[in-house]
Scaffold this motif. Structure first.
Motif, mmCIF file in Angstrom:
data_model
loop_
_atom_site.group_PDB
_atom_site.id
_atom_site.type_symbol
_atom_site.label_atom_id
_atom_site.label_comp_id
_atom_site.label_asym_id
_atom_site.label_seq_id
_atom_site.Cartn_x
_atom_site.Cartn_y
_atom_site.Cartn_z
ATOM 1 N N LEU A 167 -12.016 -10.056 6.517
ATOM 2 C CA LEU A 167 -13.271 -9.328 6.758
ATOM 3 C C LEU A 167 -14.161 -9.294 5.530
ATOM 4 O O LEU A 167 -15.168 -8.592 5.496
ATOM 5 C CB LEU A 167 -12.951 -7.899 7.224
ATOM 6 C CG LEU A 167 -12.168 -7.789 8.542
ATOM 7 C CD1 LEU A 167 -11.840 -6.331 8.840
ATOM 8 C CD2 LEU A 167 -12.953 -8.413 9.688
ATOM 9 N N GLY A 168 -13.766 -10.023 4.476
ATOM 10 C CA GLY A 168 -14.607 -10.118 3.295
ATOM 11 C C GLY A 168 -14.043 -9.460 2.047
ATOM 12 O O GLY A 168 -14.599 -9.612 0.953
ATOM 13 N N ALA A 169 -12.946 -8.723 2.182
ATOM 14 C CA ALA A 169 -12.333 -8.108 0.993
ATOM 15 C C ALA A 169 -11.689 -9.199 0.130
ATOM 16 O O ALA A 169 -11.220 -10.213 0.658
ATOM 17 C CB ALA A 169 -11.279 -7.087 1.412
ATOM 18 N N THR B 258 9.089 -7.107 -0.246
ATOM 19 C CA THR B 258 8.394 -6.070 0.528
ATOM 20 C C THR B 258 6.913 -6.023 0.162
ATOM 21 O O THR B 258 6.035 -5.950 1.038
ATOM 22 C CB THR B 258 9.041 -4.698 0.283
ATOM 23 O OG1 THR B 258 10.419 -4.763 0.630
ATOM 24 C CG2 THR B 258 8.357 -3.613 1.099
ATOM 25 N N LEU B 259 6.636 -6.079 -1.136
ATOM 26 C CA LEU B 259 5.245 -6.052 -1.578
ATOM 27 C C LEU B 259 4.484 -7.281 -1.085
ATOM 28 O O LEU B 259 3.308 -7.187 -0.684
ATOM 29 C CB LEU B 259 5.187 -5.961 -3.100
ATOM 30 C CG LEU B 259 5.620 -4.628 -3.721
ATOM 31 C CD1 LEU B 259 5.702 -4.746 -5.239
ATOM 32 C CD2 LEU B 259 4.649 -3.515 -3.332
ATOM 33 N N ASN B 260 5.136 -8.424 -1.124
ATOM 34 C CA ASN B 260 4.465 -9.647 -0.659
ATOM 35 C C ASN B 260 4.191 -9.615 0.836
ATOM 36 O O ASN B 260 3.213 -10.212 1.314
ATOM 37 C CB ASN B 260 5.309 -10.876 -1.017
ATOM 38 C CG ASN B 260 5.193 -11.247 -2.490
ATOM 39 O OD1 ASN B 260 4.214 -10.876 -3.143
ATOM 40 N ND2 ASN B 260 6.170 -11.965 -3.003
ATOM 41 N N LEU B 261 5.053 -8.919 1.597
ATOM 42 C CA LEU B 261 4.787 -8.747 3.024
ATOM 43 C C LEU B 261 3.494 -7.953 3.215
ATOM 44 O O LEU B 261 2.649 -8.295 4.051
ATOM 45 C CB LEU B 261 5.960 -8.030 3.698
ATOM 46 C CG LEU B 261 5.792 -7.705 5.192
ATOM 47 C CD1 LEU B 261 5.589 -8.993 6.003
ATOM 48 C CD2 LEU B 261 7.008 -6.924 5.705
ATOM 49 N N GLY B 262 3.331 -6.896 2.392
ATOM 50 C CA GLY B 262 2.104 -6.111 2.449
ATOM 51 C C GLY B 262 0.886 -6.925 2.054
ATOM 52 O O GLY B 262 -0.194 -6.806 2.656
ATOM 53 N N VAL B 263 1.052 -7.787 1.030
ATOM 54 C CA VAL B 263 -0.042 -8.660 0.597
ATOM 55 C C VAL B 263 -0.438 -9.604 1.728
ATOM 56 O O VAL B 263 -1.632 -9.840 1.989
ATOM 57 C CB VAL B 263 0.372 -9.460 -0.655
ATOM 58 C CG1 VAL B 263 -0.642 -10.573 -0.965
ATOM 59 C CG2 VAL B 263 0.506 -8.529 -1.846
ATOM 60 N N SER B 264 0.564 -10.149 2.423
ATOM 61 C CA SER B 264 0.296 -11.072 3.514
ATOM 62 C C SER B 264 -0.470 -10.394 4.643
ATOM 63 O O SER B 264 -1.439 -10.958 5.193
ATOM 64 C CB SER B 264 1.615 -11.651 4.042
ATOM 65 O OG SER B 264 1.384 -12.516 5.130
ATOM 66 N N VAL B 265 -0.047 -9.171 4.997
ATOM 67 C CA VAL B 265 -0.729 -8.419 6.052
ATOM 68 C C VAL B 265 -2.166 -8.121 5.633
ATOM 69 O O VAL B 265 -3.109 -8.257 6.428
ATOM 70 C CB VAL B 265 0.039 -7.115 6.374
ATOM 71 C CG1 VAL B 265 -0.781 -6.230 7.301
ATOM 72 C CG2 VAL B 265 1.399 -7.439 6.975
ATOM 73 N N TYR B 266 -2.343 -7.736 4.366
ATOM 74 C CA TYR B 266 -3.686 -7.414 3.847
ATOM 75 C C TYR B 266 -4.606 -8.642 3.916
ATOM 76 O O TYR B 266 -5.741 -8.574 4.389
ATOM 77 C CB TYR B 266 -3.568 -6.912 2.415
ATOM 78 C CG TYR B 266 -4.895 -6.668 1.725
ATOM 79 C CD1 TYR B 266 -5.517 -5.420 1.811
ATOM 80 C CD2 TYR B 266 -5.520 -7.672 0.992
ATOM 81 C CE1 TYR B 266 -6.735 -5.197 1.177
ATOM 82 C CE2 TYR B 266 -6.733 -7.462 0.364
ATOM 83 C CZ TYR B 266 -7.333 -6.211 0.457
ATOM 84 O OH TYR B 266 -8.545 -5.990 -0.147
ATOM 85 N N LEU C 90 -5.541 -10.788 -2.193
ATOM 86 C CA LEU C 90 -4.535 -10.445 -3.210
ATOM 87 C C LEU C 90 -3.615 -11.632 -3.450
ATOM 88 O O LEU C 90 -3.361 -12.430 -2.549
ATOM 89 C CB LEU C 90 -3.721 -9.232 -2.752
ATOM 90 C CG LEU C 90 -4.497 -7.928 -2.508
ATOM 91 C CD1 LEU C 90 -3.553 -6.838 -2.004
ATOM 92 C CD2 LEU C 90 -5.188 -7.477 -3.780
ATOM 93 N N THR C 91 -3.132 -11.729 -4.659
ATOM 94 C CA THR C 91 -2.213 -12.816 -5.020
ATOM 95 C C THR C 91 -0.772 -12.354 -4.833
ATOM 96 O O THR C 91 -0.384 -11.303 -5.361
ATOM 97 C CB THR C 91 -2.420 -13.239 -6.486
ATOM 98 O OG1 THR C 91 -3.786 -13.632 -6.663
ATOM 99 C CG2 THR C 91 -1.493 -14.385 -6.858
ATOM 100 N N PRO C 92 0.025 -13.089 -4.085
ATOM 101 C CA PRO C 92 1.433 -12.693 -3.910
ATOM 102 C C PRO C 92 2.168 -12.656 -5.242
ATOM 103 O O PRO C 92 1.863 -13.423 -6.164
ATOM 104 C CB PRO C 92 2.004 -13.787 -3.000
ATOM 105 C CG PRO C 92 0.809 -14.385 -2.331
ATOM 106 C CD PRO C 92 -0.315 -14.302 -3.335
ATOM 107 N N LEU C 93 3.110 -11.763 -5.333
ATOM 108 C CA LEU C 93 3.924 -11.657 -6.539
ATOM 109 C C LEU C 93 4.993 -12.744 -6.549
ATOM 110 O O LEU C 93 5.544 -13.096 -5.503
ATOM 111 C CB LEU C 93 4.603 -10.278 -6.598
ATOM 112 C CG LEU C 93 3.654 -9.068 -6.674
ATOM 113 C CD1 LEU C 93 4.463 -7.777 -6.585
ATOM 114 C CD2 LEU C 93 2.867 -9.093 -7.971
ATOM 115 N N ARG C 94 5.262 -13.263 -7.745
ATOM 116 C CA ARG C 94 6.336 -14.253 -7.873
ATOM 117 C C ARG C 94 7.678 -13.565 -7.753
ATOM 118 O O ARG C 94 7.893 -12.470 -8.282
ATOM 119 C CB ARG C 94 6.246 -14.962 -9.215
ATOM 120 C CG ARG C 94 4.988 -15.796 -9.390
ATOM 121 C CD ARG C 94 4.974 -16.455 -10.753
ATOM 122 N NE ARG C 94 6.118 -17.330 -10.934
ATOM 123 C CZ ARG C 94 6.389 -17.962 -12.086
ATOM 124 N NH1 ARG C 94 5.608 -17.788 -13.133
ATOM 125 N NH2 ARG C 94 7.445 -18.746 -12.168
ATOM 126 N N ALA C 95 8.583 -14.202 -7.059
ATOM 127 C CA ALA C 95 9.917 -13.624 -6.893
ATOM 128 C C ALA C 95 10.651 -13.616 -8.232
ATOM 129 O O ALA C 95 10.611 -14.594 -8.992
ATOM 130 C CB ALA C 95 10.720 -14.419 -5.867
#
Length: 258
Positions: free
Chosen positions: A20-22, A5-13, A25-30
């Motif tokens: 846009l320049g932000a 779930t967190l990695n899905l949020g990271v992907s969207v971000y 984020l690094t995806p979390l390892r499973a």
């Protein structure tokens, strides 16, 4: 599931704000998925094999020295800086104690514990059996009432210096650490020597029991006040072919056997 779930949020971000320049984020390892109950059983089985079958065992199997590997949830062990060896004759005697503990006969437990070198002033059957359960048995015995009972018994019957293989003190440490590891996994009473190690113990007795054949044979000796005396039987000419020793002679003679 939480990492996914967190990695899905990271992907969207990363695909929106990140473009846009932000800073991305690094995806979390499973995290490896594993069953705490199965892992606890595997840890006990592996270390029981080290102790009983191999005779060379790690005495420090705390959670920091155990690795769950990848998606297969394989078991990895690290840090063998505290390794101990237990000679085969001692393993046979220890295996006999494990079987006695599993079968629950206090008299047999006390007898086997004495053969391993445990000593008290009066060799009380109750004390020998309870101490063996606390050191090597099911973790369910590690409760306040049993500690109080042990304190009362050892006050009446003081514990003396251990006479057996020094490797057994390291085995006791290993068992206590394994108990703590199972506790961390949330299954404190599911596994232990009297459940996971019994078949290995029987195998050791079957394959190597003859190596301790010279160890003194034990037989009950009825006594007063519930004190546990065994007689040491050794072949000698006489009416019944054996000489019976008293308590002090029993301790001296037993300590001289292999």
């Amino acid at each position: 599931a939480s990492n996914t779930t967190l990695n899905l949020g990271v992907s969207v971000y990363n695909s929106s704000v990140g473009k846009l320049g932000a800073p991305p984020l690094t995806p979390l390892r499973a995290l490896p998925a594993f069953s705490p109950t199965e892992l606890s059983h595997a840890i006990w089985r592996v270390h029981g094999h080290q102790l009983l079958i191999d005779g060379i065992f790690s005495t420090d199997p705390h959670p920091g020295n155990i690795i769950v590997v990848g998606k297969s949830a394989g078991l990895g062990l690290i840090d063998f800086g505290q390794v101990c060896e237990l000679r085969v004759e001692a393993r046979v005697l220890f295996a006999r104690l494990i079987v006695a503990l599993a079968e629950g006969d206090d008299q047999e437990i006390a007898r086997r514990h004495a053969q391993l070198g445990y000593r008290s002033k009066n060799m009380s059957e109750e004390l020998l059996a309870l101490t063996a359960r606390m050191k090597y048995g099911d973790a369910s015995v590690l409760r306040a009432k049993f500690f109080r009972q042990h304190r009362q018994l050892s006050t009446k019957d003081p514990v003396l210096a251990h006479k057996g293989d020094e490797g057994l003190t390291r085995a006791e440490r290993m068992i206590n650490v394994l108990r703590g590891t199972s506790l961390v996994l949330g299954v404190p009473y599911a596994h232990g020597p009297t459940t996971v190690w019994v078949e290995m113990a029987r195998s050791v007795i079957e394959n190597f029991g003859h190596l301790s054949a010279e160890t003194a044979q034990m037989q009950d000796w009825p006594t007063k006040e519930g004190r546990f005396f065994d007689c040491l039987l050794s072949p000698l000419p006489g009416e019944d072919g054996y000489k019976r020793f008293g308590h002090d002679e029993f301790l001296d003679a037993l300590s001289d056997t292999d």
